[in-house]
Design a protein around this motif. Structure first.
Motif, PDB file in Angstrom:
ATOM      1  N   VAL A  95       6.619  38.459 -24.728  1.00  0.00           N
ATOM      2  CA  VAL A  95       6.221  39.028 -24.509  1.00  0.00           C
ATOM      3  C   VAL A  95       5.519  40.189 -25.827  1.00  0.00           C
ATOM      4  N   GLN A  96       6.796  40.831 -27.021  1.00  0.00           N
ATOM      5  CA  GLN A  96       7.040  41.166 -27.793  1.00  0.00           C
ATOM      6  C   GLN A  96       5.672  40.927 -28.816  1.00  0.00           C
ATOM      7  N   ALA A  97       5.775  39.408 -29.010  1.00  0.00           N
ATOM      8  CA  ALA A  97       4.354  39.490 -30.191  1.00  0.00           C
ATOM      9  C   ALA A  97       3.538  39.599 -29.805  1.00  0.00           C
ATOM     10  N   MET A  98       3.019  39.213 -28.316  1.00  0.00           N
ATOM     11  CA  MET A  98       1.753  38.629 -27.608  1.00  0.00           C
ATOM     12  C   MET A  98       1.560  40.315 -27.213  1.00  0.00           C
ATOM     13  N   LEU A  99       2.181  41.424 -27.602  1.00  0.00           N
ATOM     14  CA  LEU A  99       1.655  42.593 -27.439  1.00  0.00           C
ATOM     15  C   LEU A  99       1.341  43.526 -28.714  1.00  0.00           C
ATOM     16  N   GLY A 100       2.175  42.534 -29.737  1.00  0.00           N
ATOM     17  CA  GLY A 100       1.905  43.293 -31.164  1.00  0.00           C
ATOM     18  C   GLY A 100       3.405  44.065 -31.757  1.00  0.00           C
ATOM     19  N   ILE A 101       3.931  43.765 -31.160  1.00  0.00           N
ATOM     20  CA  ILE A 101       5.059  44.771 -31.536  1.00  0.00           C
ATOM     21  C   ILE A 101       5.719  44.006 -33.040  1.00  0.00           C
ATOM     22  N   ASP A 102       5.830  44.582 -33.886  1.00  0.00           N
ATOM     23  CA  ASP A 102       6.909  44.104 -35.015  1.00  0.00           C
ATOM     24  C   ASP A 102       7.754  43.968 -34.812  1.00  0.00           C
ATOM     25  N   ASP A 103       9.054  44.822 -33.959  1.00  0.00           N
ATOM     26  CA  ASP A 103      10.099  44.520 -33.878  1.00  0.00           C
ATOM     27  C   ASP A 103      10.438  46.014 -33.264  1.00  0.00           C
ATOM     28  N   CYS A 104      11.343  45.456 -32.239  1.00  0.00           N
ATOM     29  CA  CYS A 104      12.515  46.547 -31.619  1.00  0.00           C
ATOM     30  C   CYS A 104      13.433  45.597 -30.442  1.00  0.00           C
ATOM     31  N   VAL A 105      14.032  46.239 -29.104  1.00  0.00           N
ATOM     32  CA  VAL A 105      15.511  45.405 -28.975  1.00  0.00           C
ATOM     33  C   VAL A 105      13.880  44.492 -28.029  1.00  0.00           C
ATOM     34  N   ALA A 106      14.290  43.254 -27.497  1.00  0.00           N
ATOM     35  CA  ALA A 106      13.842  42.613 -26.618  1.00  0.00           C
ATOM     36  C   ALA A 106      14.689  41.251 -26.145  1.00  0.00           C
ATOM     37  N   PHE A 107      15.354  41.342 -24.811  1.00  0.00           N
ATOM     38  CA  PHE A 107      15.653  40.353 -24.536  1.00  0.00           C
ATOM     39  C   PHE A 107      15.497  40.252 -22.840  1.00  0.00           C
ATOM     40  N   ASP A 108      16.180  39.234 -22.343  1.00  0.00           N
ATOM     41  CA  ASP A 108      16.343  38.659 -20.597  1.00  0.00           C
ATOM     42  C   ASP A 108      17.369  39.190 -20.119  1.00  0.00           C
ATOM     43  N   VAL A 109      17.524  39.332 -18.631  1.00  0.00           N
ATOM     44  CA  VAL A 109      17.862  39.967 -17.979  1.00  0.00           C
ATOM     45  C   VAL A 109      17.696  38.637 -16.462  1.00  0.00           C
ATOM     46  N   ALA A 110      19.169  38.010 -15.921  1.00  0.00           N
ATOM     47  CA  ALA A 110      19.387  36.684 -15.300  1.00  0.00           C
ATOM     48  C   ALA A 110      19.551  37.312 -14.265  1.00  0.00           C
ATOM     49  N   ALA A 111      19.414  38.284 -12.782  1.00  0.00           N
ATOM     50  CA  ALA A 111      19.876  38.267 -11.496  1.00  0.00           C
ATOM     51  C   ALA A 111      19.303  37.767 -10.589  1.00  0.00           C
ATOM     52  N   VAL A 112      18.155  37.170 -10.918  1.00  0.00           N
ATOM     53  CA  VAL A 112      17.672  36.132  -9.918  1.00  0.00           C
ATOM     54  C   VAL A 112      16.869  37.473  -9.092  1.00  0.00           C
ATOM     55  N   CYS A 113      16.564  38.262  -8.085  1.00  0.00           N
ATOM     56  CA  CYS A 113      15.334  38.642  -6.790  1.00  0.00           C
ATOM     57  C   CYS A 113      16.470  40.558  -7.196  1.00  0.00           C
ATOM     58  N   SER A 114      17.253  40.559  -7.378  1.00  0.00           N
ATOM     59  CA  SER A 114      18.166  42.154  -7.909  1.00  0.00           C
ATOM     60  C   SER A 114      17.759  41.832  -9.617  1.00  0.00           C
ATOM     61  N   GLY A 115      17.462  41.209 -10.500  1.00  0.00           N
ATOM     62  CA  GLY A 115      17.250  41.208 -11.432  1.00  0.00           C
ATOM     63  C   GLY A 115      16.383  42.229 -12.186  1.00  0.00           C
ATOM     64  N   PHE A 116      15.332  42.945 -11.789  1.00  0.00           N
ATOM     65  CA  PHE A 116      15.049  44.475 -12.093  1.00  0.00           C
ATOM     66  C   PHE A 116      15.314  45.667 -12.028  1.00  0.00           C
ATOM     67  N   LEU A 117      16.076  45.340 -10.831  1.00  0.00           N
ATOM     68  CA  LEU A 117      17.730  46.638 -10.782  1.00  0.00           C
ATOM     69  C   LEU A 117      18.374  46.443 -12.295  1.00  0.00           C
ATOM     70  N   TYR A 118      19.259  45.132 -11.677  1.00  0.00           N
ATOM     71  CA  TYR A 118      20.125  45.337 -12.928  1.00  0.00           C
ATOM     72  C   TYR A 118      18.780  45.579 -14.836  1.00  0.00           C
ATOM     73  N   ALA A 119      17.785  44.564 -14.639  1.00  0.00           N
ATOM     74  CA  ALA A 119      17.830  45.448 -15.988  1.00  0.00           C
ATOM     75  C   ALA A 119      16.899  46.658 -15.878  1.00  0.00           C
ATOM     76  N   VAL A 120      16.827  47.702 -14.622  1.00  0.00           N
ATOM     77  CA  VAL A 120      17.058  49.253 -14.934  1.00  0.00           C
ATOM     78  C   VAL A 120      18.366  49.921 -15.553  1.00  0.00           C
ATOM     79  N   GLN A 121      19.078  49.850 -14.749  1.00  0.00           N
ATOM     80  CA  GLN A 121      20.249  50.042 -14.986  1.00  0.00           C
ATOM     81  C   GLN A 121      21.162  50.032 -17.016  1.00  0.00           C
ATOM     82  N   VAL A 122      20.626  48.783 -17.521  1.00  0.00           N
ATOM     83  CA  VAL A 122      20.419  48.186 -19.053  1.00  0.00           C
ATOM     84  C   VAL A 122      19.649  49.183 -19.024  1.00  0.00           C
TER      85      VAL A 122
END
Length: 326
Positions: A95-122
């Motif tokens: 997604v970072q590359a698709m958006l044309g961002i040359d450098d930023c912190v980018a990573f996935d979070v895996a917590a299934v249906c709660s994943g977005f809440l985990y990502a928000v806290q991170v």
């Protein structure tokens, strides 16, 4: 104090919308059976060329536009998904590359249906540290690709989609009850791995070398969901120092209309305060909460100054809640 303030939301859905009637022509089910037990009427299914990354990109672009910032203003991407494009690299980097961002912190979070809440806290923790200033937090899934389309008890429940928010670190009043204190006021997360066998995928690189298919014991999941979601919402509100009646909207994980109704009753919340999109989108796992939030924002229901609670539970079990003032 520094808080993560929501400044934009966005969402994306695959082009193909599938009705219950269309599913009933493929598997042994009926529209009436699905609606009565789940509240679901439609879901979107990803087609050729549509992946978790492309849906995440489109949701991110919509959120950036709503926030009035550019992709170059983002220095953190946290993407929640259980259906990444590849085992690695992280879909967030695609997604970072698709958006044309040359450098930023980018990573996935895996917590299934709660994943977005985990990502928000991170993301919230990283923004409050002062190292990053603006974050894209995304939930994106193509669950249709891990479904057993011969299992009528699960294949009718899920859909594909993505939702995204832009968070910005801002200095706000310390007192969370102060109406000027915008942003994320409190988050609470939990996990209990003893219940893995109730909702899981029967494959993986380290076990079968295959992607696998989703398996679920629906009755047991329902029972845990109602108890855990009500408890974690009360916990997050207590952490924010707010009573339940201060809540303007609850944006829950859109798993099943009966779970949403039961949770609202357990908390003595009026049904009209609960955002419900499960009828249109089905269960989109980590995309569920941000997708529903964006719909509520674009419908004009969720507006600046309101107290909103996000909450979800998923396989693991994992569950969590976040309280924010829009």
């Amino acid at each position: 104090m520094i808080r993560s303030v929501l400044i934009g939301t966005g969402s994306a859905l695959p082009a193909r919308r599938v009705s219950n009637a269309e599913l009933a022509a493929q598997v042994d089910t009926t529209d009436e059976w699905i609606v009565e037990r789940t509240g679901i009427r439609f879901r979107h299914i990803a087609g050729e060329g549509e992946t978790t990354a492309t849906l995440a990109r489109d949701a991110a672009l919509a959120a950036l536009s709503a926030a009035g910032v550019t992709a170059q203003d983002i220095d953190l991407i946290v993407l929640a998904t259980a259906t990444p494009d590849n085992t690695f690299p992280a879909t967030a980097t695609k997604v970072q590359a698709m958006l044309g961002i040359d450098d930023c912190v980018a990573f996935d979070v895996a917590a299934v249906c709660s994943g977005f809440l985990y990502a928000v806290q991170v993301a919230d923790s990283m923004l409050r540290s002062g190292v990053q200033r603006r974050a894209l937090v995304i939930g994106a899934e193509t669950f249709s690709r891990i479904l057993d389309w011969e299992d009528r008890t699960t294949c009718v429940l899920f859909g594909d989609g993505a939702g995204a928010i832009v968070l910005e670190a801002r200095d706000t009043p310390d007192d969370a009850t102060d109406a000027r204190a915008r942003g994320i006021l409190a988050t609470r997360l939990h996990a209990d791995g003893r219940h893995n066998e109730l909702l899981y995928v029967d494959g993986g690189p380290s076990t079968t070398g295959t992607v696998g298919k989703l398996r679920m014991k629906g009755r047991e999941v329902f029972r845990h969901a109602v108890v855990n979601l009500a408890a974690v919402m009360e916990e997050a509100l207590a952490a924010a120092g707010l009573p339940t009646d201060a809540v303007d909207w609850v944006v829950p994980h859109q798993a099943n209309a009966r779970i949403l109704d039961a949770t609202a009753r357990k908390l003595s919340l009026p049904a009209e305060k609960v955002v419900m999109t499960v009828d249109r989108h089905a269960n989109t796992s980590a995309a569920s909460v941000p997708l529903a939030l964006d719909q509520a924002v674009r419908d004009g229901r969720v507006v600046a100054g309101q107290i909103v609670v996000l909450e979800a539970m998923g396989g693991g079990f994992t569950w969590g809640a976040a309280v924010l003032r829009i």
